[in-house]
Design a protein around this motif. Structure first.
Motif, PDB file in Angstrom:
ATOM      1  N   ALA A  29      25.229  37.002 -51.759  1.00  0.00           N
ATOM      2  CA  ALA A  29      25.283  37.443 -50.367  1.00  0.00           C
ATOM      3  C   ALA A  29      26.619  37.094 -49.720  1.00  0.00           C
ATOM      4  O   ALA A  29      26.979  37.656 -48.678  1.00  0.00           O
ATOM      5  N   GLN A  30      27.390  36.185 -50.360  1.00  0.00           N
ATOM      6  CA  GLN A  30      28.720  35.838 -49.839  1.00  0.00           C
ATOM      7  C   GLN A  30      29.708  36.993 -50.031  1.00  0.00           C
ATOM      8  O   GLN A  30      30.786  36.995 -49.444  1.00  0.00           O
ATOM      9  N   GLY A  31      29.347  37.932 -50.911  1.00  0.00           N
ATOM     10  CA  GLY A  31      30.190  39.106 -51.102  1.00  0.00           C
ATOM     11  C   GLY A  31      31.554  38.792 -51.695  1.00  0.00           C
ATOM     12  O   GLY A  31      31.677  37.984 -52.616  1.00  0.00           O
ATOM     13  N   GLU A  32      32.582  39.407 -51.155  1.00  0.00           N
ATOM     14  CA  GLU A  32      33.934  39.296 -51.696  1.00  0.00           C
ATOM     15  C   GLU A  32      34.440  37.864 -51.735  1.00  0.00           C
ATOM     16  O   GLU A  32      35.313  37.531 -52.539  1.00  0.00           O
ATOM     17  N   ALA A  33      33.895  36.998 -50.901  1.00  0.00           N
ATOM     18  CA  ALA A  33      34.387  35.621 -50.846  1.00  0.00           C
ATOM     19  C   ALA A  33      34.160  34.871 -52.158  1.00  0.00           C
ATOM     20  O   ALA A  33      34.925  33.971 -52.511  1.00  0.00           O
ATOM     21  N   ILE A  34      33.127  35.257 -52.886  1.00  0.00           N
ATOM     22  CA  ILE A  34      32.807  34.531 -54.115  1.00  0.00           C
ATOM     23  C   ILE A  34      33.421  35.179 -55.356  1.00  0.00           C
ATOM     24  O   ILE A  34      33.485  34.573 -56.417  1.00  0.00           O
ATOM     25  N   VAL A  35      33.897  36.413 -55.224  1.00  0.00           N
ATOM     26  CA  VAL A  35      34.388  37.171 -56.370  1.00  0.00           C
ATOM     27  C   VAL A  35      35.553  36.479 -57.088  1.00  0.00           C
ATOM     28  O   VAL A  35      35.546  36.384 -58.326  1.00  0.00           O
ATOM     29  N   PRO A  36      36.601  35.983 -56.403  1.00  0.00           N
ATOM     30  CA  PRO A  36      37.712  35.357 -57.140  1.00  0.00           C
ATOM     31  C   PRO A  36      37.285  34.191 -58.018  1.00  0.00           C
ATOM     32  O   PRO A  36      37.781  34.038 -59.133  1.00  0.00           O
ATOM     33  N   SER A  37      36.348  33.363 -57.523  1.00  0.00           N
ATOM     34  CA  SER A  37      35.892  32.227 -58.329  1.00  0.00           C
ATOM     35  C   SER A  37      35.144  32.689 -59.567  1.00  0.00           C
ATOM     36  O   SER A  37      35.287  32.119 -60.649  1.00  0.00           O
ATOM     37  N   LEU A  38      34.328  33.729 -59.424  1.00  0.00           N
ATOM     38  CA  LEU A  38      33.593  34.245 -60.572  1.00  0.00           C
ATOM     39  C   LEU A  38      34.543  34.855 -61.609  1.00  0.00           C
ATOM     40  O   LEU A  38      34.381  34.651 -62.810  1.00  0.00           O
ATOM     41  N   ILE A  39      35.546  35.596 -61.134  1.00  0.00           N
ATOM     42  CA  ILE A  39      36.512  36.191 -62.059  1.00  0.00           C
ATOM     43  C   ILE A  39      37.301  35.092 -62.776  1.00  0.00           C
ATOM     44  O   ILE A  39      37.519  35.157 -63.994  1.00  0.00           O
ATOM     45  N   GLU A  40      37.708  34.090 -62.042  1.00  0.00           N
ATOM     46  CA  GLU A  40      38.443  32.970 -62.649  1.00  0.00           C
ATOM     47  C   GLU A  40      37.605  32.292 -63.716  1.00  0.00           C
ATOM     48  O   GLU A  40      38.102  31.894 -64.775  1.00  0.00           O
ATOM     49  N   PHE A  41      36.310  32.181 -63.459  1.00  0.00           N
ATOM     50  CA  PHE A  41      35.429  31.491 -64.395  1.00  0.00           C
ATOM     51  C   PHE A  41      35.295  32.236 -65.716  1.00  0.00           C
ATOM     52  O   PHE A  41      35.069  31.622 -66.760  1.00  0.00           O
ATOM     53  N   LEU A  42      35.439  33.549 -65.705  1.00  0.00           N
ATOM     54  CA  LEU A  42      35.356  34.307 -66.949  1.00  0.00           C
ATOM     55  C   LEU A  42      36.403  33.837 -67.956  1.00  0.00           C
ATOM     56  O   LEU A  42      36.214  33.957 -69.164  1.00  0.00           O
ATOM     57  N   GLY A  43      37.509  33.287 -67.464  1.00  0.00           N
ATOM     58  CA  GLY A  43      38.556  32.784 -68.341  1.00  0.00           C
ATOM     59  C   GLY A  43      38.263  31.422 -68.934  1.00  0.00           C
ATOM     60  O   GLY A  43      39.040  30.910 -69.745  1.00  0.00           O
ATOM     61  N   GLU A  44      37.130  30.822 -68.551  1.00  0.00           N
ATOM     62  CA  GLU A  44      36.765  29.494 -69.039  1.00  0.00           C
ATOM     63  C   GLU A  44      35.936  29.548 -70.315  1.00  0.00           C
ATOM     64  O   GLU A  44      35.357  28.551 -70.730  1.00  0.00           O
ATOM     65  N   ILE A  45      35.882  30.702 -70.962  1.00  0.00           N
ATOM     66  CA  ILE A  45      34.978  30.865 -72.096  1.00  0.00           C
ATOM     67  C   ILE A  45      35.321  29.951 -73.276  1.00  0.00           C
ATOM     68  O   ILE A  45      34.468  29.621 -74.088  1.00  0.00           O
ATOM     69  N   GLN A  46      36.575  29.517 -73.383  1.00  0.00           N
ATOM     70  CA  GLN A  46      36.956  28.607 -74.464  1.00  0.00           C
ATOM     71  C   GLN A  46      36.749  27.145 -74.086  1.00  0.00           C
ATOM     72  O   GLN A  46      36.937  26.268 -74.925  1.00  0.00           O
ATOM     73  N   ASN A  47      36.343  26.895 -72.862  1.00  0.00           N
ATOM     74  CA  ASN A  47      36.088  25.530 -72.416  1.00  0.00           C
ATOM     75  C   ASN A  47      34.790  25.040 -73.049  1.00  0.00           C
ATOM     76  O   ASN A  47      33.734  25.619 -72.827  1.00  0.00           O
ATOM     77  N   PRO A  48      34.826  23.969 -73.858  1.00  0.00           N
ATOM     78  CA  PRO A  48      33.606  23.507 -74.538  1.00  0.00           C
ATOM     79  C   PRO A  48      32.517  23.032 -73.583  1.00  0.00           C
ATOM     80  O   PRO A  48      31.356  22.925 -73.978  1.00  0.00           O
ATOM     81  N   GLU A  49      32.882  22.741 -72.346  1.00  0.00           N
ATOM     82  CA  GLU A  49      31.880  22.289 -71.378  1.00  0.00           C
ATOM     83  C   GLU A  49      31.187  23.456 -70.674  1.00  0.00           C
ATOM     84  O   GLU A  49      30.274  23.250 -69.875  1.00  0.00           O
ATOM     85  N   VAL A  50      31.624  24.668 -70.956  1.00  0.00           N
ATOM     86  CA  VAL A  50      31.060  25.852 -70.319  1.00  0.00           C
ATOM     87  C   VAL A  50      30.188  26.592 -71.322  1.00  0.00           C
ATOM     88  O   VAL A  50      30.594  26.821 -72.459  1.00  0.00           O
ATOM     89  N   THR A  51      28.982  26.953 -70.932  1.00  0.00           N
ATOM     90  CA  THR A  51      28.075  27.659 -71.825  1.00  0.00           C
ATOM     91  C   THR A  51      28.303  29.169 -71.758  1.00  0.00           C
ATOM     92  O   THR A  51      28.731  29.697 -70.731  1.00  0.00           O
ATOM     93  N   ILE A  52      27.989  29.833 -72.868  1.00  0.00           N
ATOM     94  CA  ILE A  52      28.069  31.290 -72.904  1.00  0.00           C
ATOM     95  C   ILE A  52      27.109  31.890 -71.884  1.00  0.00           C
ATOM     96  O   ILE A  52      27.408  32.899 -71.238  1.00  0.00           O
ATOM     97  N   THR A  53      25.949  31.245 -71.718  1.00  0.00           N
ATOM     98  CA  THR A  53      24.968  31.739 -70.746  1.00  0.00           C
ATOM     99  C   THR A  53      25.559  31.810 -69.347  1.00  0.00           C
ATOM    100  O   THR A  53      25.344  32.777 -68.611  1.00  0.00           O
ATOM    101  N   SER A  54      26.330  30.794 -68.973  1.00  0.00           N
ATOM    102  CA  SER A  54      26.900  30.781 -67.628  1.00  0.00           C
ATOM    103  C   SER A  54      28.005  31.826 -67.474  1.00  0.00           C
ATOM    104  O   SER A  54      28.169  32.419 -66.409  1.00  0.00           O
ATOM    105  N   ILE A  55      28.764  32.072 -68.562  1.00  0.00           N
ATOM    106  CA  ILE A  55      29.773  33.139 -68.524  1.00  0.00           C
ATOM    107  C   ILE A  55      29.098  34.485 -68.291  1.00  0.00           C
ATOM    108  O   ILE A  55      29.526  35.292 -67.457  1.00  0.00           O
ATOM    109  N   CYS A  56      28.027  34.727 -69.051  1.00  0.00           N
ATOM    110  CA  CYS A  56      27.302  35.992 -68.906  1.00  0.00           C
ATOM    111  C   CYS A  56      26.710  36.119 -67.511  1.00  0.00           C
ATOM    112  O   CYS A  56      26.707  37.212 -66.924  1.00  0.00           O
ATOM    113  N   LEU A  57      26.226  35.021 -66.964  1.00  0.00           N
ATOM    114  CA  LEU A  57      25.634  35.046 -65.629  1.00  0.00           C
ATOM    115  C   LEU A  57      26.687  35.397 -64.582  1.00  0.00           C
ATOM    116  O   LEU A  57      26.437  36.198 -63.674  1.00  0.00           O
TER     117      LEU A  57
END
Length: 276
Positions: A29-57
Motif C-alpha cells: 500500500a506504500q506504492g512507489e515509496a517501497i519500490v526502490p528497496s525491493l528492486i535493490e533487494f533483488l541484487g542480494e541473491i548471492q548474500n548467504p543470509e538472504v533466502t531465495i524465498t524472500s527474493i521471490c517474495l
C-alpha cells in the motif's frame, strides 16, 4: 518510505520469516515509496543470509504493484541463474502486464540464455498474451515463437541440446495458444524426430488442438491467494511441530521445529519448556 515500514521490510521480508499476508498488503500500500528497496533487494541473491524465498517474495510484490521499473532487474536474473525459482520471477513479470511482454520475447530469442530460462520466459509470454483480451499481443507472441521454431526445424543438424529443449517448450506453448499457423511446423518437428517427448508429446498437442484437453497455465490466478494458502499451511506445520516439541516428542539434538536449521536445544527448547 517511512522509517517504520523500512524497518518492517528488512526485518520480515528480507529475513527468513514468513511475513503475514496482512503485512505484505500494508507494505504494498506504500506504492512507489517501497519500490526502490525491493528492486535493490533483488541484487542480494548471492548474500548467504538472504533466502531465495524472500527474493521471490520481493519480485512478486513488485509484480503485484506493476512496478515496471523493476523489469530490467528481474530479467537480469535469468542471465545469472538457471534455477527453479525462476518460475516465481516469471510470474512476477506476468503480473506486470503488457509492458513486460516485449522484454520477455526479446530474451526468449537470446541464444546466450540456457534452455530453462528461455522456456520459463516463453511460458510467461504465453500467459501474458492470454491474460488480456488483445489479439495483437497474442499474434505478436505466436509470431516470435514460430520464428524461433522455424529456425530450429529448418536446421536440425545444428541443434544443440539446449535448443532441442527450447524447441519442445515452444511447441507446448504454441499448442496451448492453439496457433493454427504453427501446426505445420510442429508436425514437421515430430516427423523429423526433433522433439524430446519428455517435454511434450504428439498426443498432447493433438488433444490441445482438438479441444480435448485444457491449455496449461503456470502463472495465472492471484499470487496473493496462493501465498496466503501457503502461509497458513506453513503456520499449521509450525504449530504441529511446536505441539510435538512441548509434549516431549522432540530430542535436544533434533532440528528445531521452526525450520531455522539449528538444533532444538540451541533454538526454541528453553522457550517451549516454559509452556509445559
Amino acid at each position: 518510505m517511512d522509517e517504520h515500514t523500512d524497518h518492517q521490510l528488512w526485518q520480515y521480508i528480507f529475513a527468513e520469516e514468513w511475513p503475514s499476508p496482512e503485512l505484505l498488503q500494508e507494505m504494498m500500500a506504500q506504492g512507489e515509496a517501497i519500490v526502490p528497496s525491493l528492486i535493490e533487494f533483488l541484487g542480494e541473491i548471492q548474500n548467504p543470509e538472504v533466502t531465495i524465498t524472500s527474493i521471490c517474495l520481493a519480485a512478486l510484490m513488485l509484480g503485484h504493484m506493476q512496478a515496471v521499473s523493476a523489469i530490467p532487474k528481474l530479467l537480469a536474473l535469468y542471465y545469472e541463474y538457471d534455477e527453479d525459482y525462476l518460475e516465481d520471477i516469471t510470474r512476477a513479470l506476468v503480473l506486470m502486464g503488457p509492458p513486460a511482454l516485449e522484454p520477455m520475447l526479446s530474451a526468449v530469442q537470446d541464444e546466450r540464455l540456457g534452455w530453462y530460462p528461455r522456456a520459463m520466459l516463453a511460458e510467461g509470454a504465453r500467459d501474458s498474451a492470454c491474460a488480456v483480451p488483445d489479439r495483437g499481443l497474442r499474434a505478436r507472441v505466436t509470431a516470435v515463437m514460430r520464428d524461433v521454431l522455424a529456425r530450429y526445424v529448418s536446421n536440425p543438424d545444428a541443434l544443440s541440446d539446449d535448443q532441442v529443449q527450447v524447441l519442445g517448450s515452444l511447441i507446448a506453448d504454441l499448442a496451448d495458444l492453439r496457433d493454427p499457423l504453427a501446426r505445420p511446423l510442429i508436425d514437421q518437428a515430430f516427423t523429423d524426430d526433433l522433439v524430446d517427448e519428455a517435454i511434450v508429446d504428439a498426443a498432447y498437442v493433438a488433444d490441445i488442438y482438438a479441444g480435448r484437453a485444457p491449455a496449461s497455465s503456470l502463472h495465472s490466478g492471484s499470487w496473493m491467494r496462493s501465498y496466503t494458502a501457503r502461509y497458513e499451511a506453513h503456520r499449521r506445520t509450525l504449530e504441529q511441530g511446536r505441539a510435538r516439541a512441548i509434549a516431549g516428542g522432540l530430542g535436544r539434538n533434533d532440528p528445531c521445529w521452526c525450520g531455522s536449521g539449528r538444533k532444538y536445544k540451541h533454538c526454541h527448547r528453553q522457550e517451549d519448556q516454559r509452556h509445559r
